[in-house]
Design a protein around this motif. Structure first.
Motif, PDB file in Angstrom:
ATOM      1  N   SER A   1      48.779 111.325   3.950  1.00 60.39           N
ATOM      2  CA  SER A   1      47.544 110.794   3.394  1.00 60.39           C
ATOM      3  C   SER A   1      47.285 111.450   2.038  1.00 60.39           C
ATOM      4  O   SER A   1      47.815 112.521   1.732  1.00 60.39           O
ATOM      5  N   GLY A   2      46.461 110.786   1.219  1.00 65.49           N
ATOM      6  CA  GLY A   2      46.052 111.374  -0.045  1.00 65.49           C
ATOM      7  C   GLY A   2      47.181 111.597  -1.016  1.00 65.49           C
ATOM      8  O   GLY A   2      47.268 112.639  -1.669  1.00 65.49           O
ATOM      9  N   ILE A   3      48.077 110.607  -1.152  1.00 57.14           N
ATOM     10  CA  ILE A   3      49.254 110.802  -2.013  1.00 57.14           C
ATOM     11  C   ILE A   3      49.168 110.025  -3.323  1.00 57.14           C
ATOM     12  O   ILE A   3      50.046 110.167  -4.168  1.00 57.14           O
ATOM     13  N   PHE A   4      48.123 109.215  -3.507  1.00 61.65           N
ATOM     14  CA  PHE A   4      47.998 108.428  -4.735  1.00 61.65           C
ATOM     15  C   PHE A   4      46.692 108.755  -5.457  1.00 61.65           C
ATOM     16  O   PHE A   4      45.657 108.991  -4.833  1.00 61.65           O
ATOM     17  N   ASP A   5      46.773 108.743  -6.789  1.00 59.74           N
ATOM     18  CA  ASP A   5      45.573 108.887  -7.611  1.00 59.74           C
ATOM     19  C   ASP A   5      44.804 107.577  -7.690  1.00 59.74           C
ATOM     20  O   ASP A   5      43.600 107.577  -7.964  1.00 59.74           O
ATOM     21  N   CYS A   6      45.512 106.462  -7.472  1.00 58.30           N
ATOM     22  CA  CYS A   6      44.895 105.153  -7.650  1.00 58.30           C
ATOM     23  C   CYS A   6      45.528 104.139  -6.709  1.00 58.30           C
ATOM     24  O   CYS A   6      46.753 104.107  -6.559  1.00 58.30           O
ATOM     25  N   VAL A   7      44.696 103.332  -6.063  1.00 59.23           N
ATOM     26  CA  VAL A   7      45.146 102.116  -5.392  1.00 59.23           C
ATOM     27  C   VAL A   7      44.674 100.949  -6.246  1.00 59.23           C
ATOM     28  O   VAL A   7      43.480 100.794  -6.510  1.00 59.23           O
ATOM     29  N   TRP A   8      45.610 100.139  -6.696  1.00 60.41           N
ATOM     30  CA  TRP A   8      45.363  99.051  -7.651  1.00 60.41           C
ATOM     31  C   TRP A   8      45.681  97.731  -6.958  1.00 60.41           C
ATOM     32  O   TRP A   8      46.763  97.571  -6.399  1.00 60.41           O
ATOM     33  N   ILE A   9      44.755  96.787  -6.981  1.00 64.54           N
ATOM     34  CA  ILE A   9      45.009  95.481  -6.369  1.00 64.54           C
ATOM     35  C   ILE A   9      44.416  94.400  -7.264  1.00 64.54           C
ATOM     36  O   ILE A   9      43.217  94.382  -7.524  1.00 64.54           O
ATOM     37  N   SER A  10      45.271  93.515  -7.743  1.00 57.52           N
ATOM     38  CA  SER A  10      44.854  92.473  -8.693  1.00 57.52           C
ATOM     39  C   SER A  10      45.159  91.094  -8.119  1.00 57.52           C
ATOM     40  O   SER A  10      46.321  90.743  -7.919  1.00 57.52           O
ATOM     41  N   GLU A  11      44.111  90.359  -7.824  1.00 57.71           N
ATOM     42  CA  GLU A  11      44.212  88.976  -7.352  1.00 57.71           C
ATOM     43  C   GLU A  11      45.091  88.846  -6.106  1.00 57.71           C
ATOM     44  O   GLU A  11      45.853  87.898  -5.967  1.00 57.71           O
ATOM     45  N   ALA A  12      44.987  89.821  -5.224  1.00 60.03           N
ATOM     46  CA  ALA A  12      45.717  89.768  -3.957  1.00 60.03           C
ATOM     47  C   ALA A  12      44.790  89.909  -2.754  1.00 60.03           C
ATOM     48  O   ALA A  12      45.224  89.736  -1.623  1.00 60.03           O
ATOM     49  N   MET A  13      43.534  90.220  -2.990  1.00 62.55           N
ATOM     50  CA  MET A  13      42.600  90.466  -1.899  1.00 62.55           C
ATOM     51  C   MET A  13      42.444  89.256  -0.978  1.00 62.55           C
ATOM     52  O   MET A  13      42.272  89.405   0.237  1.00 62.55           O
ATOM     53  N   SER A  14      42.540  88.067  -1.537  1.00 66.39           N
ATOM     54  CA  SER A  14      42.354  86.864  -0.717  1.00 66.39           C
ATOM     55  C   SER A  14      43.454  86.697   0.311  1.00 66.39           C
ATOM     56  O   SER A  14      43.294  85.961   1.290  1.00 66.39           O
TER      57      SER A  14
END
Length: 248
Positions: free
Chosen positions: A179-192
Motif C-alpha cells: 500500500s502507499g506506493i504511488f504519489d498520484c492516481v490519475w484517471i482520465s475519461e475512464a470512470m464511466s
C-alpha cells in the motif's frame, strides 16, 4: 480532498486533486476489495470493445484516446489533448518525478507524456491486453533506443519511465502487494467504465502515499439542465452509448 472545475462547453469536466483522505459510503467494508460477479459480463464487454476498436481509435484519435481542452478556434485535436493533460498538471500541482498510477491508460499517451515531459515514473493499467501491446510498442518506439530499466518492464522516456500492465482497475488493491506506493492516481475519461466506483476510490486511497493526489478528468451531467439541453446534449450521448454497446 478539494475539487475544481474546468469550463468545457455545456458539460462539466472536473479535475480533482487533494491529499490522501477519504470518506466511505460502505463503513462496514461489506463491498469488499473485489468487484461483484454481477459486473463480470459488463467488464468482458468493455474488454472486448477495446480489443476490437483500439487500432481504429488510434487511427482516429492518435496516441491520446481522450478528448481535448480547446481554447482557440484553430486548435488541433493533438494540441487540445496535450492541453488537457497540462491543465490537470496545473490544477493538481503534481511534482516532477512523481510515481503515477495511470488508470485506464489506453494505449499509453498520457503515461508517455508524464514520463517524458514531467519526469514521472508511470505504471499504466488497462483491462485490454491489446492496449497493453500497443502501448508497449509505441513507448519502445519513443524510448531512448528502446532502453528498458533494470526491472525488465519500465521503458525510459527522457528522465522518466513508463510500463504497462493488463489489469482490471477494481482489482488493483489486491494486485499491488504494498500500500502507499504511488504519489498520484490519475484517471482520465475512464470512470464511466468502472461499475463499482466506491471500490475504485477505496483502492485508490490504498495505493496513495500520505499526501498523495487523486487526479480525475471525466464527463459529468450537470444539475438542473433544461429539457432542451437534455435533448440537445445528453440524449445523443446516451443513444450513441446504447448503439455502441449493441455492437460489442
Amino acid at each position: 480532498m478539494t475539487s475544481t472545475t474546468a469550463p468545457n462547453g455545456g458539460l462539466d469536466r472536473i479535475t480533482v486533486d487533494g491529499t490522501n483522505s477519504t470518506t466511505s459510503t460502505d463503513p462496514d467494508g461489506s463491498l469488499g476489495t473485489q468487484p461483484p460477479s454481477t459486473f463480470v459480463t459488463l467488464k468482458e464487454r468493455i474488454r472486448h470493445h477495446y480489443e476490437l476498436a483500439s487500432d481504429y481509435y488510434y487511427s482516429l484519435w492518435g496516441e491520446h484516446i481522450h478528448h481535448g481542452y480547446f481554447l482557440e478556434a484553430n486548435d488541433t485535436k493533438e494540441r487540445a489533448q496535450i492541453r488537457l493533460i497540462e491543465l490537470l498538471l496545473e490544477r493538481s500541482q503534481l511534482e516532477k518525478g512523481s510515481t503515477v498510477l495511470d488508470v485506464g491508460c489506453g494505449i499509453g499517451g498520457t503515461s508517455r507524456y508524464l514520463a517524458s515531459h514531467h519526469q514521472c515514473k508511470v505504471t499504466g493499467i488497462t483491462i485490454s491486453g491489446k492496449q497493453v501491446e500497443m502501448a508497449t510498442r509505441l513507448t519502445k518506439d519513443q524510448s531512448q533506443d528502446g532502453e528498458v530499466c533494470v526491472d525488465g518492464e519500465s521503458m525510459k522516456l527522457g528522465h522518466g519511465t513508463a510500463r504497462f500492465i493488463e489489469l482490471d482497475a477494481e482489482t488493483m488493491g489486491d494486485f499491488f502487494a504494498e500500500s502507499g506506493i504511488f504519489d498520484c492516481v490519475w484517471i482520465s475519461e475512464a470512470m464511466s467504465h468502472l461499475p463499482n466506483k466506491t471500490l475504485f476510490f477505496r483502492n485508490a486511497f490504498q495505493m496513495l502515499r500520505e499526501g498523495g493526489k487523486l487526479v480525475v478528468a471525466d464527463w459529468f451531467r450537470a444539475e438542473k439542465l433544461t429539457e432542451k439541453q437534455i435533448g440537445d446534449d445528453i440524449k445523443p450521448i446516451e443513444e450513441a452509448e446504447v448503439q455502441r454497446n449493441a455492437l460489442t
